[in-house]
Write a protein that holds these residues in place. Structure first.
Motif, PDB file in Angstrom:
ATOM      1  N   ARG A  65       0.843  -1.190   0.000  1.00 47.37           N
ATOM      2  CA  ARG A  65       0.000   0.000   0.000  1.00 47.37           C
ATOM      3  C   ARG A  65       0.878   1.238   0.000  1.00 47.37           C
ATOM      4  NH1 ARG A  65      -0.907   2.166   5.211  1.00 47.37           N
ATOM      5  NH2 ARG A  65       0.117   0.920   6.796  1.00 47.37           N
ATOM      6  N   GLU A  66       0.411   2.248  -0.656  1.00 43.38           N
ATOM      7  CA  GLU A  66       1.150   3.496  -0.759  1.00 43.38           C
ATOM      8  C   GLU A  66       1.083   4.267   0.553  1.00 43.38           C
ATOM      9  OE1 GLU A  66       0.223   7.580  -2.967  1.00 43.38           O
ATOM     10  OE2 GLU A  66       0.417   5.867  -4.320  1.00 43.38           O
ATOM     11  N   ILE A  67       2.213   4.717   1.005  1.00 47.74           N
ATOM     12  CA  ILE A  67       2.291   5.577   2.187  1.00 47.74           C
ATOM     13  C   ILE A  67       2.511   7.022   1.745  1.00 47.74           C
ATOM     14  CG2 ILE A  67       3.550   6.049   4.334  1.00 47.74           C
ATOM     15  CD1 ILE A  67       2.095   3.323   4.331  1.00 47.74           C
ATOM     16  N   LYS A  68       3.437   7.193   0.813  1.00 47.19           N
ATOM     17  CA  LYS A  68       3.786   8.521   0.327  1.00 47.19           C
ATOM     18  C   LYS A  68       4.249   8.381  -1.120  1.00 47.19           C
ATOM     19  CE  LYS A  68       6.946  12.267   1.550  1.00 47.19           C
ATOM     20  NZ  LYS A  68       8.019  12.656   2.477  1.00 47.19           N
ATOM     21  N   HIS A  69       3.867   9.327  -1.964  1.00 45.74           N
ATOM     22  CA  HIS A  69       4.252   9.265  -3.370  1.00 45.74           C
ATOM     23  C   HIS A  69       4.481  10.683  -3.880  1.00 45.74           C
ATOM     24  CE1 HIS A  69       4.141   8.423  -7.672  1.00 45.74           C
ATOM     25  NE2 HIS A  69       4.264   7.145  -7.369  1.00 45.74           N
ATOM     26  N   PRO A  70       5.521  10.891  -4.707  1.00 42.53           N
ATOM     27  CA  PRO A  70       5.795  12.227  -5.244  1.00 42.53           C
ATOM     28  C   PRO A  70       4.611  12.831  -6.006  1.00 42.53           C
ATOM     29  CG  PRO A  70       7.619  10.753  -5.731  1.00 42.53           C
ATOM     30  CD  PRO A  70       6.527   9.917  -5.142  1.00 42.53           C
ATOM     31  N   TYR A  71       3.771  11.998  -6.582  1.00 35.42           N
ATOM     32  CA  TYR A  71       2.613  12.488  -7.344  1.00 35.42           C
ATOM     33  C   TYR A  71       1.708  13.363  -6.461  1.00 35.42           C
ATOM     34  CZ  TYR A  71      -1.335  12.501 -10.548  1.00 35.42           C
ATOM     35  OH  TYR A  71      -2.333  12.895 -11.392  1.00 35.42           O
ATOM     36  N   GLN A  72       1.693  13.072  -5.168  1.00 36.31           N
ATOM     37  CA  GLN A  72       0.876  13.852  -4.240  1.00 36.31           C
ATOM     38  C   GLN A  72       1.341  15.310  -4.167  1.00 36.31           C
ATOM     39  OE1 GLN A  72       1.543  11.360  -0.847  1.00 36.31           O
ATOM     40  NE2 GLN A  72      -0.274  10.109  -1.231  1.00 36.31           N
ATOM     41  N   LYS A  73       2.604  15.555  -4.538  1.00 38.13           N
ATOM     42  CA  LYS A  73       3.149  16.912  -4.567  1.00 38.13           C
ATOM     43  C   LYS A  73       3.136  17.489  -5.982  1.00 38.13           C
ATOM     44  CE  LYS A  73       6.379  16.260  -0.755  1.00 38.13           C
ATOM     45  NZ  LYS A  73       7.809  16.289  -0.372  1.00 38.13           N
ATOM     46  N   GLY A  74       2.517  16.777  -6.913  1.00 31.76           N
ATOM     47  CA  GLY A  74       2.437  17.247  -8.285  1.00 31.76           C
ATOM     48  C   GLY A  74       3.615  16.826  -9.150  1.00 31.76           C
TER      49      GLY A  74
END
Length: 66
Positions: free
Chosen positions: A48-57
């Motif tokens: 499962r995703e915890i953190k992904h750069p896509y969340q920051k655009g």
């Protein structure tokens, strides 16, 4: 996922599993495995995703994401 999308049937996957050699390993990836397939597997992992750069655009990057 291929079963859910109707690309293959669960019985087709079962046939492939039954036809493999005793010492042959088979890795199946994807999401939403059927209960029957999970029961038959020796190892089942859920990521499962915890953190992904896509969340920051930040979009996908060549050499990292493809």
């Amino acid at each position: 996922m291929a079963i859910n999308l109707g690309l293959v049937t669960e019985s087709e996957v079962e046939s492939i599993l039954a036809a493999r050699g005793e010492m042959q390993h088979l890795v199946i990836t994807g999401r939403d495995a059927t209960e029957k397939l999970k029961e038959r597997a020796d190892l089942v992992t859920e990521m499962r995703e915890i953190k992904h750069p896509y969340q920051k655009g930040i979009l996908a990057q060549k050499g990292i994401d493809w």
